[in-house]
Design an enzyme around this catalytic site. Structure first.
Site, PDB file in Angstrom:
ATOM      1  N   HIS B  81      55.552  42.451  45.128  1.00 49.19           N
ATOM      2  CA  HIS B  81      54.646  41.778  44.182  1.00 49.19           C
ATOM      3  C   HIS B  81      53.348  42.576  44.077  1.00 49.19           C
ATOM      4  N   ASP B 110      42.534  63.118  19.519  1.00 54.04           N
ATOM      5  CA  ASP B 110      43.589  62.679  20.432  1.00 54.04           C
ATOM      6  C   ASP B 110      43.109  62.931  21.847  1.00 54.04           C
ATOM      7  N   TRP B 146      51.975  45.601  51.278  1.00 57.68           N
ATOM      8  CA  TRP B 146      51.691  46.731  50.377  1.00 57.68           C
ATOM      9  C   TRP B 146      50.868  47.788  51.088  1.00 57.68           C
ATOM     10  N   SER B 173      51.601  60.478  38.507  1.00 61.21           N
ATOM     11  CA  SER B 173      51.292  59.938  37.190  1.00 61.21           C
ATOM     12  C   SER B 173      49.808  59.618  37.066  1.00 61.21           C
ATOM     13  N   SER B 174      49.266  58.941  38.082  1.00 59.56           N
ATOM     14  CA  SER B 174      47.852  58.560  38.009  1.00 59.56           C
ATOM     15  C   SER B 174      46.946  59.774  37.981  1.00 59.56           C
ATOM     16  N   HIS B 257      40.298  51.325  49.486  1.00 62.74           N
ATOM     17  CA  HIS B 257      39.105  50.670  48.975  1.00 62.74           C
ATOM     18  C   HIS B 257      38.670  51.205  47.615  1.00 62.74           C
ATOM     19  N   TYR B 261      38.297  49.370  43.373  1.00 62.06           N
ATOM     20  CA  TYR B 261      37.326  49.558  42.285  1.00 62.06           C
ATOM     21  C   TYR B 261      37.959  50.236  41.090  1.00 62.06           C
ATOM     22  N   HIS B 306      35.955  48.212  56.431  1.00 65.17           N
ATOM     23  CA  HIS B 306      35.854  46.743  56.447  1.00 65.17           C
ATOM     24  C   HIS B 306      37.215  46.067  56.407  1.00 65.17           C
ATOM     25  N   LYS B 335      24.846  44.706  37.705  1.00 64.98           N
ATOM     26  CA  LYS B 335      25.715  44.540  36.539  1.00 64.98           C
ATOM     27  C   LYS B 335      25.735  43.080  36.082  1.00 64.98           C
ATOM     28  N   ARG B 454      47.938  34.786  56.253  1.00 64.06           N
ATOM     29  CA  ARG B 454      48.650  35.250  55.064  1.00 64.06           C
ATOM     30  C   ARG B 454      49.983  35.860  55.499  1.00 64.06           C
TER      31      ARG B 454
HETATM   32  C1  HEA Z   1      46.516  43.028  40.492  1.00 64.18           C
HETATM   33  C2  HEA Z   1      47.081  42.500  41.453  1.00 64.18           C
HETATM   34  C3  HEA Z   1      47.646  41.122  41.600  1.00 64.18           C
HETATM   35  C4  HEA Z   1      47.905  40.136  40.669  1.00 64.18           C
HETATM   36  C5  HEA Z   1      47.679  40.179  39.186  1.00 64.18           C
HETATM   37  C6  HEA Z   1      48.447  39.031  41.400  1.00 64.18           C
HETATM   38  C7  HEA Z   1      48.837  37.836  40.807  1.00 64.18           C
HETATM   39  C8  HEA Z   1      49.334  36.743  41.507  1.00 64.18           C
HETATM   40  N1  HEA Z   1      49.530  36.656  42.864  1.00 64.18           N
HETATM   41 FE1  HEA Z   1      49.242  38.162  44.220  1.00 64.18          FE
HETATM   42  N2  HEA Z   1      48.928  39.656  45.545  1.00 64.18           N
HETATM   43  C9  HEA Z   1      48.367  40.876  45.296  1.00 64.18           C
HETATM   44  C10 HEA Z   1      47.935  41.336  44.069  1.00 64.18           C
HETATM   45  C11 HEA Z   1      48.039  40.611  42.880  1.00 64.18           C
HETATM   46  N3  HEA Z   1      48.522  39.343  42.740  1.00 64.18           N
HETATM   47  C12 HEA Z   1      48.248  41.644  46.509  1.00 64.18           C
HETATM   48  C13 HEA Z   1      47.662  43.034  46.643  1.00 64.18           C
HETATM   49  C14 HEA Z   1      48.782  40.847  47.523  1.00 64.18           C
HETATM   50  C15 HEA Z   1      48.892  41.186  49.016  1.00 64.18           C
HETATM   51  C16 HEA Z   1      50.274  41.616  49.351  1.00 64.18           C
HETATM   52  C17 HEA Z   1      50.446  41.857  50.793  1.00 64.18           C
HETATM   53  O1  HEA Z   1      50.126  40.965  51.589  1.00 64.18           O
HETATM   54  O2  HEA Z   1      50.898  42.953  51.148  1.00 64.18           O
HETATM   55  C18 HEA Z   1      49.185  39.601  46.894  1.00 64.18           C
HETATM   56  C19 HEA Z   1      49.732  38.529  47.581  1.00 64.18           C
HETATM   57  C20 HEA Z   1      49.941  37.268  47.031  1.00 64.18           C
HETATM   58  C21 HEA Z   1      50.206  36.088  47.785  1.00 64.18           C
HETATM   59  C22 HEA Z   1      50.216  35.990  49.301  1.00 64.18           C
HETATM   60  C23 HEA Z   1      51.533  36.248  49.857  1.00 64.18           C
HETATM   61  C24 HEA Z   1      51.474  36.216  51.338  1.00 64.18           C
HETATM   62  O3  HEA Z   1      50.466  36.588  51.934  1.00 64.18           O
HETATM   63  O4  HEA Z   1      52.472  35.803  51.911  1.00 64.18           O
HETATM   64  C25 HEA Z   1      50.381  35.056  46.891  1.00 64.18           C
HETATM   65  C26 HEA Z   1      50.667  33.658  47.261  1.00 64.18           C
HETATM   66  O5  HEA Z   1      50.333  32.778  46.597  1.00 64.18           O
HETATM   67  C27 HEA Z   1      50.199  35.611  45.572  1.00 64.18           C
HETATM   68  C28 HEA Z   1      50.289  34.907  44.390  1.00 64.18           C
HETATM   69  C29 HEA Z   1      49.991  35.420  43.134  1.00 64.18           C
HETATM   70  C30 HEA Z   1      50.128  34.658  41.909  1.00 64.18           C
HETATM   71  C31 HEA Z   1      50.632  33.248  41.805  1.00 64.18           C
HETATM   72  C32 HEA Z   1      49.719  35.491  40.893  1.00 64.18           C
HETATM   73  C33 HEA Z   1      49.661  35.152  39.437  1.00 64.18           C
HETATM   74  O6  HEA Z   1      48.421  35.497  38.901  1.00 64.18           O
HETATM   75  C34 HEA Z   1      50.769  35.800  38.668  1.00 64.18           C
HETATM   76  C35 HEA Z   1      50.860  35.215  37.266  1.00 64.18           C
HETATM   77  C36 HEA Z   1      51.823  35.918  36.397  1.00 64.18           C
HETATM   78  C37 HEA Z   1      53.060  35.480  36.087  1.00 64.18           C
HETATM   79  C38 HEA Z   1      53.629  34.281  36.714  1.00 64.18           C
HETATM   80  C39 HEA Z   1      53.938  36.278  35.196  1.00 64.18           C
HETATM   81  C40 HEA Z   1      54.003  35.816  33.799  1.00 64.18           C
HETATM   82  C41 HEA Z   1      54.937  34.705  33.446  1.00 64.18           C
HETATM   83  C42 HEA Z   1      56.248  34.632  33.632  1.00 64.18           C
HETATM   84  C43 HEA Z   1      57.039  35.584  34.459  1.00 64.18           C
HETATM   85  C44 HEA Z   1      56.976  33.560  33.029  1.00 64.18           C
HETATM   86  C45 HEA Z   1      57.805  32.774  33.954  1.00 64.18           C
HETATM   87  C46 HEA Z   1      56.978  31.897  34.790  1.00 64.18           C
HETATM   88  C47 HEA Z   1      57.103  30.566  34.839  1.00 64.18           C
HETATM   89  C48 HEA Z   1      58.085  29.830  33.988  1.00 64.18           C
HETATM   90  C49 HEA Z   1      56.249  29.741  35.755  1.00 64.18           C
HETATM   91  N4  HEA Z   1      49.944  36.957  45.696  1.00 64.18           N
HETATM   92  C1  HEA Z   2      39.248  44.508  42.184  1.00 63.60           C
HETATM   93  C2  HEA Z   2      39.390  44.415  43.415  1.00 63.60           C
HETATM   94  C3  HEA Z   2      38.325  44.124  44.443  1.00 63.60           C
HETATM   95  C4  HEA Z   2      36.947  44.087  44.339  1.00 63.60           C
HETATM   96  C5  HEA Z   2      36.096  44.337  43.142  1.00 63.60           C
HETATM   97  C6  HEA Z   2      36.479  43.760  45.653  1.00 63.60           C
HETATM   98  C7  HEA Z   2      35.118  43.639  45.956  1.00 63.60           C
HETATM   99  C8  HEA Z   2      34.632  43.439  47.230  1.00 63.60           C
HETATM  100  N1  HEA Z   2      35.374  43.242  48.367  1.00 63.60           N
HETATM  101 FE1  HEA Z   2      37.388  43.113  48.485  1.00 63.60          FE
HETATM  102  N2  HEA Z   2      39.397  43.251  48.627  1.00 63.60           N
HETATM  103  C9  HEA Z   2      40.286  43.510  47.611  1.00 63.60           C
HETATM  104  C10 HEA Z   2      39.955  43.753  46.298  1.00 63.60           C
HETATM  105  C11 HEA Z   2      38.654  43.815  45.810  1.00 63.60           C
HETATM  106  N3  HEA Z   2      37.526  43.593  46.522  1.00 63.60           N
HETATM  107  C12 HEA Z   2      41.633  43.480  48.083  1.00 63.60           C
HETATM  108  C13 HEA Z   2      42.893  43.717  47.264  1.00 63.60           C
HETATM  109  C14 HEA Z   2      41.567  43.188  49.450  1.00 63.60           C
HETATM  110  C15 HEA Z   2      42.691  42.942  50.448  1.00 63.60           C
HETATM  111  C16 HEA Z   2      43.588  44.076  50.721  1.00 63.60           C
HETATM  112  C17 HEA Z   2      44.673  43.664  51.656  1.00 63.60           C
HETATM  113  O1  HEA Z   2      44.373  43.474  52.851  1.00 63.60           O
HETATM  114  O2  HEA Z   2      45.817  43.480  51.207  1.00 63.60           O
HETATM  115  C18 HEA Z   2      40.141  43.070  49.748  1.00 63.60           C
HETATM  116  C19 HEA Z   2      39.659  42.825  51.034  1.00 63.60           C
HETATM  117  C20 HEA Z   2      38.325  42.861  51.353  1.00 63.60           C
HETATM  118  C21 HEA Z   2      37.838  42.866  52.707  1.00 63.60           C
HETATM  119  C22 HEA Z   2      38.707  42.870  53.970  1.00 63.60           C
HETATM  120  C23 HEA Z   2      38.998  41.509  54.408  1.00 63.60           C
HETATM  121  C24 HEA Z   2      39.967  41.469  55.523  1.00 63.60           C
HETATM  122  O3  HEA Z   2      41.111  41.914  55.350  1.00 63.60           O
HETATM  123  O4  HEA Z   2      39.582  40.975  56.582  1.00 63.60           O
HETATM  124  C25 HEA Z   2      36.466  42.904  52.624  1.00 63.60           C
HETATM  125  C26 HEA Z   2      35.564  42.929  53.793  1.00 63.60           C
HETATM  126  O5  HEA Z   2      34.483  43.317  53.751  1.00 63.60           O
HETATM  127  C27 HEA Z   2      36.120  42.926  51.221  1.00 63.60           C
HETATM  128  C28 HEA Z   2      34.819  42.975  50.728  1.00 63.60           C
HETATM  129  C29 HEA Z   2      34.494  43.131  49.384  1.00 63.60           C
HETATM  130  C30 HEA Z   2      33.126  43.225  48.898  1.00 63.60           C
HETATM  131  C31 HEA Z   2      31.865  43.119  49.715  1.00 63.60           C
HETATM  132  C32 HEA Z   2      33.224  43.430  47.549  1.00 63.60           C
HETATM  133  C33 HEA Z   2      32.054  43.641  46.608  1.00 63.60           C
HETATM  134  O6  HEA Z   2      32.292  44.712  45.755  1.00 63.60           O
HETATM  135  C34 HEA Z   2      31.729  42.424  45.806  1.00 63.60           C
HETATM  136  C35 HEA Z   2      30.393  42.547  45.116  1.00 63.60           C
HETATM  137  C36 HEA Z   2      30.098  41.424  44.161  1.00 63.60           C
HETATM  138  C37 HEA Z   2      29.275  40.387  44.366  1.00 63.60           C
HETATM  139  C38 HEA Z   2      28.550  40.184  45.655  1.00 63.60           C
HETATM  140  C39 HEA Z   2      29.082  39.312  43.329  1.00 63.60           C
HETATM  141  C40 HEA Z   2      28.080  39.589  42.256  1.00 63.60           C
HETATM  142  C41 HEA Z   2      26.738  39.927  42.756  1.00 63.60           C
HETATM  143  C42 HEA Z   2      25.606  39.216  42.532  1.00 63.60           C
HETATM  144  C43 HEA Z   2      25.577  38.002  41.684  1.00 63.60           C
HETATM  145  C44 HEA Z   2      24.331  39.766  43.099  1.00 63.60           C
HETATM  146  C45 HEA Z   2      23.661  39.011  44.163  1.00 63.60           C
HETATM  147  C46 HEA Z   2      24.501  38.817  45.345  1.00 63.60           C
HETATM  148  C47 HEA Z   2      24.100  38.909  46.618  1.00 63.60           C
HETATM  149  C48 HEA Z   2      22.827  39.515  47.069  1.00 63.60           C
HETATM  150  C49 HEA Z   2      24.988  38.343  47.674  1.00 63.60           C
HETATM  151  N4  HEA Z   2      37.261  42.896  50.481  1.00 63.60           N
HETATM  152 CU   LIG Z   3      37.823  47.136  50.535  1.00 61.50          CU
END
Ligand code: HEA
Ligand code: HEA
Ligand SMILES: [Cu+2]
Ligand code: CUA
Lengths: 294, 531, 301
Positions: B81, B110, B146, B173-174, B257, B261, B306, B335, B454
């Site tokens: 997923h 282009d 993942w 690709s990326s 990380h 972004y 982190h 922002k 989780r």
């Molecule tokens: C961009 C990234 C992205 C996006 C978009 C999503 C979208 C969603 N994610 Fe996920 N998710 C991750 C990135 C993302 N996730 C990552 C990185 C993890 C961690 C994996 C790991 O632990 O290694 C994770 C893990 C994760 C978990 C935790 C699993 C676990 O720890 O055991 C769960 C559980 O609720 C979850 C749920 C969902 C759901 C409900 C959506 C929904 O937003 C999805 C909605 C979209 C659809 C449903 C598709 C469109 C519609 C259809 C297909 C039609 C048919 C559907 C119906 C008739 C209902 N995701």
């Molecule tokens: C688009 C993806 C995205 C983005 C933008 C961020 C943004 C941030 N993430 Fe997140 N992060 C993930 C995707 C993302 N993360 C994913 C996928 C994981 C889990 C991976 C995995 O384990 O599977 C993760 C996990 C993750 C962890 C690890 C947790 C753990 O596993 O224990 C931490 C810890 O520091 C963290 C921190 C942050 C912080 C500080 C930001 C900051 O950039 C956020 C900054 C924004 C704000 C703070 C809000 C707006 C700000 C204001 C309104 C200004 C004023 C605010 C203050 C002064 C407080 N993230």
């Molecule tokens: Cu991070």
């Protein structure tokens, strides 16, 4: 041959091209072959189709591009795009090597000392690896790989590696001389120094192969010889692969020179390969310093 | 033969302004719009596949006990997923948008390297064929998360090399896509389009592309080490040989990380385009917006630790990573504040792109706040590996990245197709999505804090209520996405004609609005005049 | 049934969830448990420090959110095109406010980081521990080997049998009918209260992580390395505390719980003596193994 001519303000957009999709299929075939081999589904000849397709891909694609280039379809803007593309490609390669250098630094500065009880990880030694001293080079507390008694020797920096350093540095000079000759229109000098460059390159690879043979048969130093063997062979191995590719590209460029390609003003192909060669050279300096020497 | 043919086509290039017909148009494509379309369609398919996996996950978690899938399949679904959503849905969607919009926004005919553009797209379907077919081989798909942490990921069965090579292909690709974006932006701008005049979407992509080039090769290195540890006896991640499983985490998160972004910066760009348009007022502090993106990108390289606080990290490293991570809140805050100031004293209307942009603003911030909480090391010791983290990253990814993409699609769709879409349906899609995404993910904060780890297929009974709420939210959210597909398909097939400015009565800026809708096959054959 | 609350208190979760104001009060009243939507206050100094930090950061975020979202909502209401709002297109830049909203967050962040740093320093200080236990993780069980005064006590801890039956795919057993479903083990770890206990964590296969929320203690168990972790349960908080493995470790990752039985130092001593006696007896038996010995030992594993 196409007869279209460079139009200074028209950026050439190929209308359609079969090579990209062919390239994707090639990659897929190559990867599938590797998977089948590694999983033991098929013997190693499963790799052959992929490699053949890959070779053909380069031939076809570059042929098309070279032909277009020779036909004068590319204006300077296209040329600039190619250069920038090559630069950033090389940068991505640098980052690939950085991952392995990072692994080497991490192993030397963190994991090995920790296993030997350094700092916060004192209990790693006390409870798990009582007799480990953590002296680099090492194949780890579990004495993984090496000769029958678990020991291994390393390739001394001052032997072949130093010679290879000299070879690569020289080749870097020769390719620069060749470039200069190209810029100033000295085609004869260009041919000689370019040939020298790739000959030096292949010599390097030859020595490297010899060194590997020694390491495997005499020194007990193999890919599986703990972290030292892992970092040593992965770093030098990927580097060696890049030298080989670079030397082949230099050879191709040399043939193009012999056919009269490239002008003092337009020689992207030449420059790209020269840059690549310098990059390979710089990586080697890193290797020599951190893998062999320090 | 083939070679002659290729030269033949080169010959005709000057007078080809119409797309080729049939399947060849797509297979041999070099046009940025065709390739952009392919990327976007591919991404939508992957979103549905990844979403379908999420639906199974949510169905299994609907109540305690195992009803649908066994634990191994559950882990496979979680792992894939995430991989499908990240590498298949979000990243290709952004590349698709980049393909469509960057040449139009900078006044180019282009993308700079059209063949490579096609190459980088067509690798993806093959890569994902490989990835998804892992479900069929002995031992099943990868089930180690993942993040692919060894030694667990090394226990994967026959699918192991498939997984690794699929990731290599996605990486190739990326990288090619990113090189193309950089070269296009640096080399193809119309005269007068200097860097500070460049639209924010293009800017955000430029920086994203640098991130991609810097970190995708590192991921490739990391998975290559996994491969050699598995098959060739190296000891990178094996303590007995002097390696360290934690070393993988460092290398992975050095990629991982910045990767998060990569998944949000282009969305920032899109929001910065949409808010001014529907506020009828220029973007507030455009220059500092650019600096903010650049600072976020820079900081993203020094915060990776982190993710690993609990994995055993020296004290000084914990302090360093905590503080650098917290710092990211500053440019992100800039922002958010600038976006707010853009709306201030504006004249706001609420078309679908604006609605999604607004939801992004609120919900991404919530995800950012929980991110900040996670950065506090002692607290992270409680949050780590719980649903609190899952809630955090879905808030930044779903109403963040995905809503950003949808906002962008709703914004530019009429420009692409030449038709307006069904506004009522789009608004319905918005309201359903915005409501249910919260029902889906907000309770996961509670679950995490209350102690639910989780990546578990089954849970202790005290977690039942919030899981039920979350699952119900998930089903409705998923079903709502069908509306999105309907709106897009309808719009592609026909509808009210769109004018060149599309959003009549507002003030969209950017060169794309000077082109007719649908935009001509070759965007700017002659460079436009930049005022 | 000391510590962690069990199921059955779910009714009204909805209403409680929205009584955020009462949050800390509720948490206080049910000390050493989670109330179902927030961190537990826990039973160690550390867990309370973490809880305090968590709440502090949470409220700061809420305050910022109220401020920022408030302004946004005000703008959404006030500056609507449909209400004839006229855009002020000159409002595009102001160095002054931009500096303000860069500097103020920095100050807030520093204010958060300082107390956090203090707690980190304390967490990492494993000196002067009075009891060390070597904890080894396996797919999918825990091994506890006592050191210091309890040297020689050594056992495995796995998911309790009731839970194990009920958790099989389509077992037909209602998890709610199983006491402490998924959170019970055959042999809990026993520790004394009021004592600084240090765990030396390692693993024999993949990475696992040991977590008991009420102790504020979580740390990964990494094969080939030893991580340290400490906690000191308040005297008077004796009871059973439960946690789970929190690092994905394969098929049964969800099924390797942790149960800690905290006793008074005296009771703990008694327990240690019993264990040692049992070990001796077992050794004596091993000299002349009864025919069922093997069956027995696998059953206790
Ligand atoms: C961009 C990234 C992205 C996006 C978009 C999503 C979208 C969603 N994610 Fe996920 N998710 C991750 C990135 C993302 N996730 C990552 C990185 C993890 C961690 C994996 C790991 O632990 O290694 C994770 C893990 C994760 C978990 C935790 C699993 C676990 O720890 O055991 C769960 C559980 O609720 C979850 C749920 C969902 C759901 C409900 C959506 C929904 O937003 C999805 C909605 C979209 C659809 C449903 C598709 C469109 C519609 C259809 C297909 C039609 C048919 C559907 C119906 C008739 C209902 N995701
Ligand atoms: C688009 C993806 C995205 C983005 C933008 C961020 C943004 C941030 N993430 Fe997140 N992060 C993930 C995707 C993302 N993360 C994913 C996928 C994981 C889990 C991976 C995995 O384990 O599977 C993760 C996990 C993750 C962890 C690890 C947790 C753990 O596993 O224990 C931490 C810890 O520091 C963290 C921190 C942050 C912080 C500080 C930001 C900051 O950039 C956020 C900054 C924004 C704000 C703070 C809000 C707006 C700000 C204001 C309104 C200004 C004023 C605010 C203050 C002064 C407080 N993230
Ligand atoms: Cu991070
Ligand atoms: Cu052991 Cu998860």
């Amino acid at each position: 041959m196409a007869q279209a001519h460079a139009d200074a303000d028209k950026y050439y957009i190929p209308h359609s091209s079969p090579w990209p999709i062919y390239g994707s299929i090639t990659l897929f075939t190559l990867m599938s072959g590797a998977i089948a081999t590694l999983d033991g589904w098929l013997p190693a000849y499963a790799l052959i189709p992929g490699f053949v397709m890959l070779a053909l891909l380069f031939v076809f694609w570059f042929h098309t591009v070279i032909a277009e280039n020779q036909a004068g379809i590319y204006n300077m803007a296209v040329d600039r795009s190619f250069r920038m593309g090559m630069m950033w490609f090389i940068f991505s390669e640098v980052m690939f090597f950085a991952a392995f250098f990072g692994a080497l630094f991490y192993a030397r500065n963190f994991s090995v000392p920790w296993l030997a009880g350094d700092g916060v990880k004192i209990f790693s030694k006390l409870l798990l690896w009582n007799n480990y001293d953590g002296v680099w080079p090492t194949n780890g507390p579990g004495v993984v790989g090496g000769k029958a008694d678990g020991t291994f020797e390393i390739v001394p920096a001052l032997g072949l590696p130093a010679l290879n350093t000299a070879i690569l540095l020289t080749s870097s000079v020769t390719v620069t001389i060749a470039h200069h000759a190209l810029l100033t229109g000295h085609r004869g000098r260009l041919k000689i120094f370019l040939a020298l460059t790739f000959l030096l390159g292949f010599t390097f690879v030859g020595f490297q192969a010899f060194e590997y043979h020694e390491a495997y048969t005499e020194l007990g130093l193999r890919l599986g010889t703990g972290i030292y063997g892992s970092t040593f062979f992965m770093l030098t191995g990927f580097h060696g692969m890049h030298v080989t590719v670079g030397a082949i590209m230099l050879t191709v460029i040399w043939f193009r020179v012999m056919k009269g390609h490239f002008t003092p003003k337009r020689h992207f192909g030449f420059e790209a390969v020269a840059w690549y060669w310098h990059f390979v050279d710089v990586v080697w300096l890193g290797l020599f310093t951190f893998v062999y020497w320090l | 033969m083939a070679y002659a043919q290729a030269n033949d086509t080169a010959h005709h290039d000057d007078h080809h302004d119409q797309p080729a017909t049939g399947i060849k148009r797509w297979l041999f494509a070099t046009n940025h719009k065709d390739i952009g379309t392919m990327y976007l369609v591919f991404s939508l398919i992957m979103f549905f596949i990844g979403g379908a996996m999420a639906m199974v996950i949510r169905a299994e978690l609907f109540q305690p006990g195992l009803q649908l899938v066994d634990p191994v399949l559950f882990n496979q679904l979680t792992t894939n997923h995430a991989l499908v959503m990240i590498f298949g849905a979000v990243m290709p969607a952004f590349v698709g948008l980049a393909n469509w919009m960057i040449p139009m926004q900078i006044g180019a005919p282009d993308m700079a390297l059209p063949r490579m553009n096609n190459f980088s797209f067509w690798i993806l379907p093959f890569a994902f064929t490989l990835l998804l077919s892992t479900f069929l081989v002995p031992g099943g798909a990868a089930a180690g998360g993942w993040t692919l942490y060894p030694p667990l990921s090394l226990q994967t069965g026959d699918s192991f090399p498939m997984l690794i090579f699929a990731i290599h292909m996605m990486g190739i690709s990326s990288i090619m896509g990113a090189i193309n974006v950089i070269v296009t932006i640096m080399n193809m701008r119309a005269p007068g389009m200097n860097l500070l005049r460049m639209p924010l979407f293009t800017w955000s992509w430029l920086i994203t592309a640098y991130l991609l080039i810097a970190v995708m090769p590192v991921l490739a290195g990391a998975v290559t080490m996994l491969l050699t540890d598995h098959f060739f006896g190296t000891s990178f991640f094996n303590a007995a040989g002097g390696g360290d499983p934690i070393m993988f985490e460092h290398i992975f998160w050095f990629f991982g990380h910045p990767e998060v972004y990569i998944m949000v910066l282009p969305a920032f760009g899109i929001i910065s385009e949409i808010l001014p348009t529907f506020s009828r007022k220029p973007l507030f502090g455009a220059t500092s917006m650019i600096y903010a993106i650049a600072s976020i990108a820079f900081l993203s390289f020094i915060v990776w630790g982190h993710h690993m606080f609990v994995d055993g990290m020296p004290l000084a490293a914990q302090l360093f990573y905590m503080m650098s991570t917290m710092l990211i809140a500053v440019p992100t805050g800039v922002k958010v504040f600038n976006w707010t100031a853009t709306m201030w004293r504006g004249s706001l209307s609420f078309e679908p792109p604006m609605l999604f942009a607004l939801a992004f603003l609120f919900l991404f911030s919530i995800g950012g706040f929980s991110g900040l909480m996670l950065a506090i090391v002692p607290a992270d010791f409680q949050y780590n590996q719980t649903y609190f983290v899952v809630a955090h990253f879905h808030y930044v990814l779903v109403p963040g990245a995905i809503f950003g993409i949808m906002a962008g699609v709703y914004y530019w769709l009429p420009k692409w197709t030449g038709h307006m879409y069904n506004m009522t349906l789009a608004k319905a899609h918005f309201w359903l999505s915005a409501i249910f995404v919260n029902v889906l993910f907000f309770p996961q904060h509670f679950l995490g804090l209350a102690g639910m780890p989780r990546r578990i297929p089954d849970y202790a009974v005290q977690f039942t209520d919030w899981n039920m709420v979350s699952s119900i939210g998930g089903f409705f959210f998923g079903a709502s996405q069908i509306l999105f597909a309907i709106v897009v398909v309808q719009c592609a097939r026909g509808g009210k004609k769109a004018t060149s400015i599309v959003w009549e009565g507002t003030h969209p800026t950017g060169l794309e609005w000077t082109l007719p809708s649908p935009a001509p096959y070759h965007s700017f054959s002659t460079a436009p005049e930049i005022p | 049934m000391g510590g962690r609350r069990t199921g059955g208190r779910r009714t009204g979760a909805w209403t409680r969830a929205f009584c955020l104001a009462a949050l800390s009060v509720v948490a206080g009243a049910h000390a050493n448990t989670s109330n179902g939507y927030n961190l537990p206050l826990g039973v160690t100094g550390l867990s309370r420090d973490i809880y305090a930090l968590h709440m502090e950061v949470f409220w700061i975020c809420v305050a910022i959110a109220v401020g920022v979202f408030g302004v946004m909502i005000y703008a959404l209401v006030k500056f609507r095109h449909s209400q004839g709002a006229v855009p002020d297109t000159t409002l595009v830049h102001s160095t002054k406010v931009e500096i303000i909203w860069t500097v103020i967050p920095v100050i807030i962040l520093v204010a958060m980081a300082i107390p956090a740093a203090k707690v980190i320093l304390m967490m990492e200080d494993t000196r002067n521990s009075e009891l060390s236990i070597r904890v080894t993780a396996y797919q999918w069980k825990w091994q506890y080997q006592y050191m210091d005064a309890a040297e020689g006590v050594n056992f495995f801890s796995t998911l309790a049998r009731d839970s194990n039956f009920a958790r099989q795919l389509r077992s037909g057993i209602d998890p709610k009918s199983v006491e402490n479903y998924l959170l019970d083990v055959d042999h809990p770890m026993v520790i004394p209260s009021g004592t600084k206990v240090r765990l030396l964590l390692t693993s024999e296969d993949v990475i696992h992580a040991w977590w008991v929320p009420d102790f504020g203690a979580k740390r990964a168990a990494v094969p080939g390395f030893v991580n340290e972790l400490w906690f000191k349960v308040d005297p008077g908080k004796e009871g059973i505390y439960r946690g789970q493995c929190t690092s994905l470790c394969g098929r049964d990752h969800g099924f390797m719980p942790i149960v800690v039985d905290v006793r008074t130092p005296d009771d703990f001593k008694k327990w240690v003596d019993e264990q040692k006696a049992a070990v001796k007896q077992a050794a004596a038996h091993a000299a002349a193994p009864p025919p069922t010995a093997q069956v027995l030992s696998t059953a206790t594993n």
